[in-house]
Design a protein around this motif. Structure first.
Motif, PDB file in Angstrom:
ATOM      1  N   UNK B 296       0.831  -1.198   0.000  1.00  6.78           N
ATOM      2  CA  UNK B 296       0.000   0.000   0.000  1.00  6.78           C
ATOM      3  C   UNK B 296       0.868   1.252   0.000  1.00  6.78           C
ATOM      4  N   UNK B 297       2.085   1.152   0.526  1.00  4.44           N
ATOM      5  CA  UNK B 297       2.944   2.329   0.579  1.00  4.44           C
ATOM      6  C   UNK B 297       3.664   2.569  -0.748  1.00  4.44           C
ATOM      7  N   UNK B 298       4.178   1.466  -1.355  1.00  3.42           N
ATOM      8  CA  UNK B 298       5.052   1.627  -2.517  1.00  3.42           C
ATOM      9  C   UNK B 298       4.405   1.196  -3.815  1.00  3.42           C
ATOM     10  N   UNK B 299       3.061   1.106  -3.823  1.00  2.00           N
ATOM     11  CA  UNK B 299       2.394   0.630  -5.034  1.00  2.00           C
ATOM     12  C   UNK B 299       2.749   1.492  -6.234  1.00  2.00           C
ATOM     13  N   UNK B 300       3.029   2.786  -6.009  1.00  3.33           N
ATOM     14  CA  UNK B 300       3.361   3.682  -7.100  1.00  3.33           C
ATOM     15  C   UNK B 300       4.767   3.476  -7.647  1.00  3.33           C
ATOM     16  N   UNK B 301       5.659   2.835  -6.858  1.00  6.00           N
ATOM     17  CA  UNK B 301       7.038   2.642  -7.304  1.00  6.00           C
ATOM     18  C   UNK B 301       7.315   1.155  -7.413  1.00  6.00           C
ATOM     19  N   UNK B 302       7.001   0.544  -8.573  1.00  6.75           N
ATOM     20  CA  UNK B 302       7.054  -0.923  -8.671  1.00  6.75           C
ATOM     21  C   UNK B 302       8.433  -1.493  -8.317  1.00  6.75           C
ATOM     22  N   UNK B 303       9.508  -0.816  -8.722  1.00  7.93           N
ATOM     23  CA  UNK B 303      10.848  -1.351  -8.456  1.00  7.93           C
ATOM     24  C   UNK B 303      11.091  -1.544  -6.977  1.00  7.93           C
ATOM     25  N   UNK B 388      -6.414   0.755   1.920  1.00  8.25           N
ATOM     26  CA  UNK B 388      -5.426   0.079   2.772  1.00  8.25           C
ATOM     27  C   UNK B 388      -4.313   1.016   3.188  1.00  8.25           C
ATOM     28  N   UNK B 389      -3.976   1.978   2.289  1.00  8.05           N
ATOM     29  CA  UNK B 389      -2.974   2.969   2.691  1.00  8.05           C
ATOM     30  C   UNK B 389      -3.509   3.773   3.866  1.00  8.05           C
ATOM     31  N   UNK B 390      -4.762   4.176   3.770  1.00  6.01           N
ATOM     32  CA  UNK B 390      -5.340   4.987   4.857  1.00  6.01           C
ATOM     33  C   UNK B 390      -5.377   4.181   6.153  1.00  6.01           C
ATOM     34  N   UNK B 391      -5.791   2.918   6.041  1.00  2.40           N
ATOM     35  CA  UNK B 391      -5.885   2.108   7.268  1.00  2.40           C
ATOM     36  C   UNK B 391      -4.519   1.909   7.912  1.00  2.40           C
ATOM     37  N   UNK B 392      -3.506   1.533   7.092  1.00  2.00           N
ATOM     38  CA  UNK B 392      -2.239   1.123   7.683  1.00  2.00           C
ATOM     39  C   UNK B 392      -1.272   2.280   7.906  1.00  2.00           C
ATOM     40  N   UNK B 393      -1.385   3.318   7.103  1.00  3.50           N
ATOM     41  CA  UNK B 393      -0.405   4.398   7.260  1.00  3.50           C
ATOM     42  C   UNK B 393      -1.016   5.672   7.808  1.00  3.50           C
ATOM     43  N   UNK B 394      -2.325   5.777   7.914  1.00  2.00           N
ATOM     44  CA  UNK B 394      -2.922   6.961   8.538  1.00  2.00           C
ATOM     45  C   UNK B 394      -3.588   6.603   9.865  1.00  2.00           C
ATOM     46  N   UNK B 395      -4.392   5.541   9.863  1.00  2.00           N
ATOM     47  CA  UNK B 395      -5.140   5.221  11.079  1.00  2.00           C
ATOM     48  C   UNK B 395      -4.251   4.506  12.090  1.00  2.00           C
ATOM     49  N   UNK B 396      -3.539   3.481  11.639  1.00  2.00           N
ATOM     50  CA  UNK B 396      -2.765   2.653  12.575  1.00  2.00           C
ATOM     51  C   UNK B 396      -1.719   3.454  13.368  1.00  2.00           C
ATOM     52  N   UNK B 397      -0.890   4.298  12.708  1.00  2.00           N
ATOM     53  CA  UNK B 397       0.091   5.050  13.499  1.00  2.00           C
ATOM     54  C   UNK B 397      -0.578   5.935  14.544  1.00  2.00           C
ATOM     55  N   UNK B 398      -1.767   6.429  14.240  1.00  2.00           N
ATOM     56  CA  UNK B 398      -2.420   7.311  15.201  1.00  2.00           C
ATOM     57  C   UNK B 398      -3.141   6.546  16.313  1.00  2.00           C
ATOM     58  N   UNK B 399      -3.237   5.228  16.157  1.00  2.00           N
ATOM     59  CA  UNK B 399      -3.846   4.432  17.220  1.00  2.00           C
ATOM     60  C   UNK B 399      -2.769   3.770  18.067  1.00  2.00           C
ATOM     61  N   UNK B 400      -1.489   4.130  17.835  1.00  2.00           N
ATOM     62  CA  UNK B 400      -0.417   3.355  18.463  1.00  2.00           C
ATOM     63  C   UNK B 400      -0.400   3.471  19.982  1.00  2.00           C
ATOM     64  N   UNK B 401      -0.778   4.653  20.535  1.00  2.00           N
ATOM     65  CA  UNK B 401      -0.715   4.836  21.990  1.00  2.00           C
ATOM     66  C   UNK B 401      -1.487   3.755  22.731  1.00  2.00           C
ATOM     67  N   UNK B 402      -2.824   3.702  22.534  1.00  2.00           N
ATOM     68  CA  UNK B 402      -3.610   2.675  23.228  1.00  2.00           C
ATOM     69  C   UNK B 402      -3.161   1.256  22.878  1.00  2.00           C
ATOM     70  N   UNK B 403      -2.685   1.063  21.637  1.00  2.00           N
ATOM     71  CA  UNK B 403      -2.283  -0.290  21.249  1.00  2.00           C
ATOM     72  C   UNK B 403      -1.022  -0.734  21.985  1.00  2.00           C
ATOM     73  N   UNK B 404      -0.066   0.185  22.160  1.00  2.00           N
ATOM     74  CA  UNK B 404       1.159  -0.189  22.883  1.00  2.00           C
ATOM     75  C   UNK B 404       0.813  -0.528  24.326  1.00  2.00           C
TER      76      UNK B 404
END
Lengths: 348, 481
Positions: B296-303, B388-404
């Motif tokens: 989801x992060x590097x889909x734009x850069x296939x290499x 999936x980019x939004x879920x894993x790279x926008x939502x997940x990092x911002x939920x890290x406090x309670x998750x840790x």
């Protein structure tokens, strides 16, 4: 509200059906049936003998069919021996097969026959559940008031010495599973090595005649683990309420501190703990299994261990039906109670 | 040889001081609580130089100070026992000294870790901030103590005797009993006594930590992978998917945990290969998680995308195949099986992950539902980012406090579950030194002999307590900013 309850009950029944089917499937896997045949019949049975033993009792049918028979929506299995005698799940020994009912499942109120205890399952469940009910009653009586008092005392002045001491105590009890606290309590209060011997290390005699001496330790062991959690929730809720505007208004008005706590804060602070207490029931069920094993109190939890250890299929199914119903009904009550206690929330 | 006493000759001097100090400390704590309930909080006044001071003296002011000093005194004295014991060793400093000397590598590792962490705490983010809170430091210390013990014990350091060795004549002997017929080079005592099979309780307790340290964090991590991979879409998309997954999660949660363990871990079920099939399903989630995370992060850069995917997924895939494969079991194909896990461990691992993941799912789902209404998610959607980019790279990092925080608590809960399994004799082999099994063995003779059951009980208690305190400290520090 009526529709909400109806929908929840529907989901509940679906969940119970799914869960019992899972239990049914697992207990009816072939190695389990083989073990059952060997423990019930003869340990040296050959593979053919095991198969014919299972076949005679209807265990060799497909799992969904057996499950439907257990539920009572399909006519149950009958086995006709070569000499013409007919045996089956619905036919008690000495009964005329023609008179026996066709359907016998839990819908007809027939819970089956326990292979370990050699008694009808319904009788075992009702007596054992009664014993555990007594245990749970005393646990609740000890746990809920003391947890609420602890939480309110800690939460009414956040950060004070009382708060820190009580919070440390609460964290310690939540970090102590029953099999640890039970062992420590027995070691300190019941063993001859320490020599206090205030209580008894076994609750076997408490089944007929519960006294403070033989019943306090198991009750305390279960109560301690749940108490810390409820106390922490009460503390958080109390601390939040104490910072509310209306409490400040009351203080500025000159209401005395004890009055503020008892008359203004307490009622609102107890909404959250109510749900927590209700949701604590499933956890208590776990604790009951451990404590009843540890203290040899032959209640519901002890029955679960015996049934699971010996693959007693029908008893195990009944146990899971009961525990699933307990879990789901407490969830329902906590949801409904929450709505009644908190007018800001509405169901729709 | 004389049996050891608890504190040895060191205790002749220190013990009376300790008794007095503890008595003073306890009475001061009681006094302090009584004061904080009965008397009003001390009023403050502002001095001309801008400092604050209490207007009135009295118990409300001096009680807390005296308590702190007495507490520090008790701590210092306990430290003296440990340091003195580590230097003097077994016969002089008694059982405690002997244990402390055995644990010297752990003490050194702890001191180094704490010194380094406190030195660089400003550069270490949330981890560094942990060293600002006393509670967090105590919790972290307890946890790291057991982590180091587990690590060292895995290489058979620290142990005084092999954990399975039985020495005749040492059955149920009291702590500090000298070894009967000890040979040259053998450790001379059973520091915490012998158990019902004449094995050394102290060494078994230390060895037991290895099992917990190996399984609990990893199993929790797997449960998080499963919970996150399923919980994010459930919370983000909602609708039918959410209803279905939530129903499944509630289904597992409605099961009494112990019944589930009995159904999964008995030898008959293991023989059908069911736990292995569950492992096939559960262990694939980390692979999916990593793949989606990178893609989801590097889909734009296939290499870049393919390089990173290959670097991460190939080793993971080999590991996955080796783990689910086992000789002489239902899943057994040759070329991709590099090692076998002891079957008991795999079954225990799978069932613990299975029990933990629905709760993680519910937490992640709740957080995702909350965070998806934020502006930065709307911004990402407007930019045209994929879900999936939004879920894993926008939502997940911002939920890290309670998750840790929940991760720490959940490791503790997993430790309790492992103990429960051991307590009912499920999964691990009966001679295994894990804490649950040793508690279960020790409890049978509890009314006569305390020493086989209590050390593992206190070990488990201190590790779980440490994890809870650590979670508390982390929560406090992460709420500060």
């Amino acid at each position: 509200m009526g529709l909400f309850i109806l929908r929840r009950v529907g989901v509940m029944i679906l969940t119970a059906l799914c869960l019992t089917f899972v239990v049914f499937f697992m207990t009816n896997l072939y190695p389990n049936l083989e073990k059952l045949a060997k423990t019930q019949g003869n340990f040296r049975m050959s593979d053919e003998a095991v198969e014919s033993w299972l076949d005679k009792r209807g265990y060799m049918q497909s799992t969904p069919k057996k499950y439907a028979e257990w539920l009572g929506v399909m006519p149950s299995y009958r086995f006709e021996a070569e000499d013409g005698t007919v045996t089956g799940r619905c036919i008690d020994p000495g009964m005329d097969p023609a008179e026996a009912p066709n359907f016998c499942g839990i819908l007809q109120g027939y819970w089956g026959y326990s292979t370990v205890f050699k008694e009808p399952v319904s009788e075992i469940i009702s007596t054992r559940l009664g014993l555990t009910g007594v245990l749970m009653f005393w646990v609740m009586l000890l746990m809920v008031p003391s947890a609420l008092i602890l939480g309110v005392l800690a939460g009414m002045r956040e950060g004070s010495a009382t708060d820190r001491t009580l919070s440390t105590f609460a964290i310690t009890t939540t970090a102590t599973p029953e099999y640890v606290s039970g062992v420590i309590l027995i070691a300190v209060f019941a063993s001859s090595a320490v020599g206090l011997k205030w209580f008894k290390g076994t609750a076997a005699s408490a089944m007929e005649n519960p006294t403070f001496e033989n019943f306090f330790l198991p009750v305390l062991t279960i109560a301690l683990y749940g108490m810390g959690y409820i106390a922490r929730m009460t503390r958080a809720s109390m601390a939040e309420v104490m910072t509310a505007q209306y409490i400040r208004t009351a203080r500025l008005k000159g209401v005395s501190f004890p009055n503020i706590v008892v008359k203004h804060a307490l009622r609102n602070a107890l909404i959250a703990p109510f749900t927590v207490i209700m949701l604590q029931f499933p956890w208590l069920l776990n604790g009951v299994v451990i404590v009843e094993t540890l203290f040899n109190y032959k209640g519901f939890g002890w029955t679960l261990v015996q049934a699971a250890g010996n693959n007693d299929i029908e008893l195990l199914l009944a146990v899971s039906v009961v525990s699933v119903i307990v879990v789901l009904v407490t969830q329902l009550i906590s949801d409904i109670g929450y709505v009644y206690l908190n007018p800001r929330i509405s169901v729709s | 040889m004389e049996p050891l006493t608890w504190t040895g000759s060191l205790g002749d001097i220190l013990d009376p001081i300790l008794y007095v100090l503890v008595a003073v400390f306890v009475s001061l704590v009681v006094l302090r609580i009584a004061v904080s309930i009965l008397l009003p909080a001390p009023t403050m006044q502002t001095n001309p130089d801008g400092t604050l001071s209490a207007t009135s003296g009295g118990p409300a002011v001096w009680a807390p100070r005296a308590t702190n000093w007495a507490g520090l005194g008790v701590l210092a004295l306990l430290l003296t026992y440990l340091i003195g014991g580590a230097i003097v060793g077994a016969p002089g400093a008694g059982i405690i000294g002997g244990m402390s000397q055995q644990l010297v590598p752990v003490w050194i590792a702890l001191v180094l870790l704490f010194a380094a962490s406190i030195k660089f705490k400003r550069r270490l983010g949330l981890y560094g901030k942990l060293f600002d809170s006393t509670i967090g430091m105590i919790g972290f210390g307890l946890v790291m103590f057991w982590v180091f013990v587990g690590l060292f014990a895995a290489f058979d350091m620290l142990l005084t005797h092999p954990p399975l060795e039985q020495v005749s004549g040492m059955k149920n002997e009291d702590p500090g009993t000298p070894l009967r017929g000890a040979e040259e080079g053998q450790y001379q005592w059973y520091l915490l006594g012998g158990d019902a099979l004449a094995r050394d309780v102290f060494s078994r307790m230390l060895k037991g930590s290895t099992i917990v340290i190996a399984i609990a964090p990893l199993a929790t991590l797997f449960a998080f992978m499963v919970g996150i991979t399923l919980g994010l879409p459930a919370g983000y998309y909602g609708g039918k998917l959410d209803t279905f997954l939530s129903f499944l999660a509630n289904l597992i949660l409605a099961f009494p945990v112990i019944l589930l363990f009995y159904l999964l871990v008995t030898p008959e079920i293991v023989a059908t290969g069911l736990p292995q099939y569950m492992a096939v399903v559960l262990f694939v989630f980390p692979l999916i998680f990593c793949a989606v995370l990178i893609n989801s992060r590097y889909a734009g850069q296939p290499g870049k995308n393919w390089t990173y995917l290959a670097i991460v997924l190939v080793p993971l895939f080999l590991l996955y195949m080796s783990v689910i494969n086992a000789n002489d079991s239902k899943i057994d194909f040759w070329p991709l099986d590099f090692f076998d896990i002891a079957p008991g461990i795999l079954v225990v691992f799978v069932s613990v992950v299975f029990v933990n993941s629905p709760t993680v799912f519910r937490i992640v789902r709740g957080l995702a539902m909350d965070i998806k209404t934020r502006d930065y998610v709307a911004a990402a959607q407007t930019r045209g980012e994929g879900p999936w980019y939004i879920m894993l790279w926008e939502i997940l990092p911002n939920a890290r406090g309670p998750l840790i925080v929940d991760f720490c608590l959940r490791i503790g809960y997993t430790t309790i579950l492992l103990g429960t399994l051991g307590f009912f004799g499920l999964g691990l082999p009966p001679e295994s030194p894990d804490w649950g099994s040793t508690i279960n063995e020790g409890r049978k003779l509890l009314s006569i002999y305390l020493h086989p059951a209590l050390p593992p009980a206190f070990a488990l208690l201190s590790l779980v307590l440490g994890l809870n305190l650590l979670a508390d400290g982390l929560r406090e520090e992460s709420l500060k900013d």
